[in-house]
Design an enzyme around this catalytic site. Structure first.
Site, PDB file in Angstrom:
ATOM      1  N   HIS A   5      27.815  24.288  14.978  1.00  0.00           N
ATOM      2  CA  HIS A   5      27.512  22.951  14.460  1.00  0.00           C
ATOM      3  C   HIS A   5      28.709  21.983  14.537  1.00  0.00           C
ATOM      4  O   HIS A   5      29.858  22.380  14.413  1.00  0.00           O
ATOM      5  CB  HIS A   5      27.055  23.060  12.999  1.00  0.00           C
ATOM      6  N   HIS A  17      33.959  23.073  30.932  1.00  0.00           N
ATOM      7  CA  HIS A  17      33.183  24.285  31.225  1.00  0.00           C
ATOM      8  C   HIS A  17      33.368  25.269  30.080  1.00  0.00           C
ATOM      9  O   HIS A  17      34.476  25.751  29.845  1.00  0.00           O
ATOM     10  CB  HIS A  17      33.666  24.907  32.545  1.00  0.00           C
TER      11      HIS A  17
HETATM   12  C1  LIG Z   1      29.809  32.468  35.950  1.00  0.00           C
HETATM   13  C2  LIG Z   1      31.365  32.541  36.145  1.00  0.00           C
HETATM   14  O1  LIG Z   1      31.893  33.352  36.872  1.00  0.00           O
HETATM   15  S1  LIG Z   1      32.300  31.443  35.220  1.00  0.00           S
HETATM   16  C3  LIG Z   1      33.975  31.874  35.556  1.00  0.00           C
HETATM   17  C4  LIG Z   1      34.810  31.686  34.344  1.00  0.00           C
HETATM   18  N1  LIG Z   1      36.162  32.125  34.678  1.00  0.00           N
HETATM   19  C5  LIG Z   1      37.071  32.462  33.764  1.00  0.00           C
HETATM   20  O2  LIG Z   1      36.802  32.482  32.591  1.00  0.00           O
HETATM   21  C6  LIG Z   1      38.433  32.811  34.285  1.00  0.00           C
HETATM   22  C7  LIG Z   1      39.542  32.332  33.354  1.00  0.00           C
HETATM   23  N2  LIG Z   1      40.818  32.651  33.965  1.00  0.00           N
HETATM   24  C8  LIG Z   1      41.687  33.544  33.435  1.00  0.00           C
HETATM   25  O3  LIG Z   1      41.466  34.146  32.371  1.00  0.00           O
HETATM   26  C9  LIG Z   1      42.953  33.748  34.258  1.00  0.00           C
HETATM   27  O4  LIG Z   1      43.404  35.090  34.071  1.00  0.00           O
HETATM   28  C10 LIG Z   1      44.073  32.732  33.872  1.00  0.00           C
HETATM   29  C11 LIG Z   1      43.689  31.380  34.507  1.00  0.00           C
HETATM   30  C12 LIG Z   1      44.215  32.570  32.389  1.00  0.00           C
HETATM   31  C13 LIG Z   1      45.423  33.169  34.424  1.00  0.00           C
HETATM   32  O5  LIG Z   1      45.336  33.359  35.788  1.00  0.00           O
HETATM   33  P1  LIG Z   1      46.658  33.251  36.682  1.00  0.00           P
HETATM   34  O6  LIG Z   1      47.175  31.856  36.580  1.00  0.00           O
HETATM   35  O7  LIG Z   1      46.332  33.762  38.038  1.00  0.00           O
HETATM   36  O8  LIG Z   1      47.714  34.150  35.906  1.00  0.00           O
HETATM   37  P2  LIG Z   1      48.106  35.677  36.161  1.00  0.00           P
HETATM   38  O9  LIG Z   1      46.919  36.505  36.517  1.00  0.00           O
HETATM   39  O10 LIG Z   1      49.281  35.659  37.072  1.00  0.00           O
HETATM   40  O11 LIG Z   1      48.565  36.115  34.712  1.00  0.00           O
HETATM   41  C14 LIG Z   1      49.749  35.646  34.095  1.00  0.00           C
HETATM   42  C15 LIG Z   1      49.978  36.509  32.858  1.00  0.00           C
HETATM   43  O12 LIG Z   1      48.957  36.229  31.885  1.00  0.00           O
HETATM   44  C16 LIG Z   1      48.190  37.408  31.600  1.00  0.00           C
HETATM   45  N3  LIG Z   1      46.784  37.019  31.510  1.00  0.00           N
HETATM   46  C17 LIG Z   1      46.055  36.404  32.476  1.00  0.00           C
HETATM   47  N4  LIG Z   1      44.833  36.149  32.010  1.00  0.00           N
HETATM   48  C18 LIG Z   1      44.782  36.600  30.754  1.00  0.00           C
HETATM   49  C19 LIG Z   1      43.753  36.614  29.802  1.00  0.00           C
HETATM   50  N5  LIG Z   1      42.578  36.090  30.048  1.00  0.00           N
HETATM   51  N6  LIG Z   1      44.035  37.147  28.583  1.00  0.00           N
HETATM   52  C20 LIG Z   1      45.273  37.675  28.326  1.00  0.00           C
HETATM   53  N7  LIG Z   1      46.285  37.693  29.212  1.00  0.00           N
HETATM   54  C21 LIG Z   1      46.030  37.165  30.412  1.00  0.00           C
HETATM   55  C22 LIG Z   1      48.441  38.352  32.782  1.00  0.00           C
HETATM   56  O13 LIG Z   1      48.271  39.692  32.394  1.00  0.00           O
HETATM   57  C23 LIG Z   1      49.879  38.010  33.120  1.00  0.00           C
HETATM   58  O14 LIG Z   1      50.719  38.638  32.188  1.00  0.00           O
HETATM   59  P3  LIG Z   1      52.149  39.250  32.663  1.00  0.00           P
HETATM   60  O15 LIG Z   1      52.936  38.069  33.164  1.00  0.00           O
HETATM   61  O16 LIG Z   1      52.678  39.835  31.407  1.00  0.00           O
HETATM   62  O17 LIG Z   1      51.817  40.230  33.733  1.00  0.00           O
END
Ligand SMILES: CC(=O)SCCNC(=O)CCNC(=O)[C@H](O)C(C)(C)COP(=O)(O)OP(=O)(O)OC[C@H]1O[C@@H](n2cnc3c(N)ncnc32)[C@H](O)[C@@H]1OP(=O)(O)O
Length: 209
Positions: A138, A147
């Site tokens: 709410h 998104h």
């Molecule tokens: C219908 C559909 O498909 S909709 C799609 C929706 N998509 C999403 O929700 C994707 C969201 N994206 C993410 O969660 C990605 O992991 C991001 C954007 C946060 C980071 O991606 P990148 O920029 O490539 O970062 P990268 O993978 O290099 O990670 C950097 C650090 O953050 C950490 N990390 C990345 N994602 C996460 C996460 N979601 N939660 C916790 N830690 C994370 C990694 O383990 C890494 O840690 P380290 O440096 O200690 O090894």
């Protein structure tokens, strides 16, 4: 029956086309840089250069942005604004399998997909995606081109600024504000206001860039 063209021919377009079919739209087809064949029966129309001619021939034709969003860019809303200027209307599209409760406002071109719940008093901006099984509790305020990815929960009274991506399965506790142009990582939990644009991950969510 409203006639609609889907902009983009990838995975998000496929999900949208399915929802549009269930909602009774007449789908003209989709545009993309390349021909991906029929998508759930919707034909390829050409690239976006055909859109000006199409609206001249069919002034009532409407559009929906079928390009997904996995970053905090403003690409989708820029495209929507360009097509608005050509004369396209952008209806909000709501799956018959979503629940949108009372006193909710949905902006132009916002898609509410299967299993979503939006609770009373929430306002959602333009060109947003409320993706499968997400919950907007709410009195939330969501800006344009946001998104809310699959399985996200926004608790009551949350505010999310323009262009944000709240990643799959993330949670935001009640009353928190997230400024524009943020990316919240999948599965993260936001427990306090975010005031600096960037990428935040973990529980509690912290800025990584
Ligand atoms: C219908 C559909 O498909 S909709 C799609 C929706 N998509 C999403 O929700 C994707 C969201 N994206 C993410 O969660 C990605 O992991 C991001 C954007 C946060 C980071 O991606 P990148 O920029 O490539 O970062 P990268 O993978 O290099 O990670 C950097 C650090 O953050 C950490 N990390 C990345 N994602 C996460 C996460 N979601 N939660 C916790 N830690 C994370 C990694 O383990 C890494 O840690 P380290 O440096 O200690 O090894």
């Amino acid at each position: 029956m409203d006639r609609v063209v889907v902009i983009g021919g990838g995975g998000h377009a496929k999900v949208l086309i399915c929802v549009l079919k269930k909602s009774g739209y007449d789908i003209a087809g989709y545009t993309d840089r390349q021909n991906n064949g029929l998508i759930l029966g919707a034909p390829y129309l050409g690239n976006d250069s055909i859109l000006a001619e199409m609206i001249r021939k069919d002034a009532g034709c409407r559009a929906i942005i079928g390009i997904g969003k996995i970053d905090a860019s403003d690409r989708r809303i820029r495209l929507q604004n360009e097509l608005l200027a050509l004369g396209y209307g952008f209806p909000p599209v709501v799956s018959p399998h979503a629940v949108v409760n009372e006193e909710v406002r949905l902006g132009a071109g916002t898609a509410v997909l299967d299993g979503v719940v939006v609770n009373s008093g929430s306002q959602i901006g333009r060109a947003c995606i409320l993706n499968t099984n997400s919950t907007v509790e709410h009195d939330c305020r969501i800006g344009d081109n946001v998104h809310i990815a699959p399985g996200v929960t926004l608790s009551g009274g949350v505010a999310v600024g323009d262009n944000c991506l709240i990643g799959t399965g993330a949670n935001v506790i009640q009353g928190v504000g997230i400024c524009p142009n943020c990316l919240i990582g999948a599965g993260s939990t936001v427990v306090k206001d975010i005031t600096i644009p960037g990428t935040y991950v973990g529980n509690p969510a912290k800025r990584i860039r």
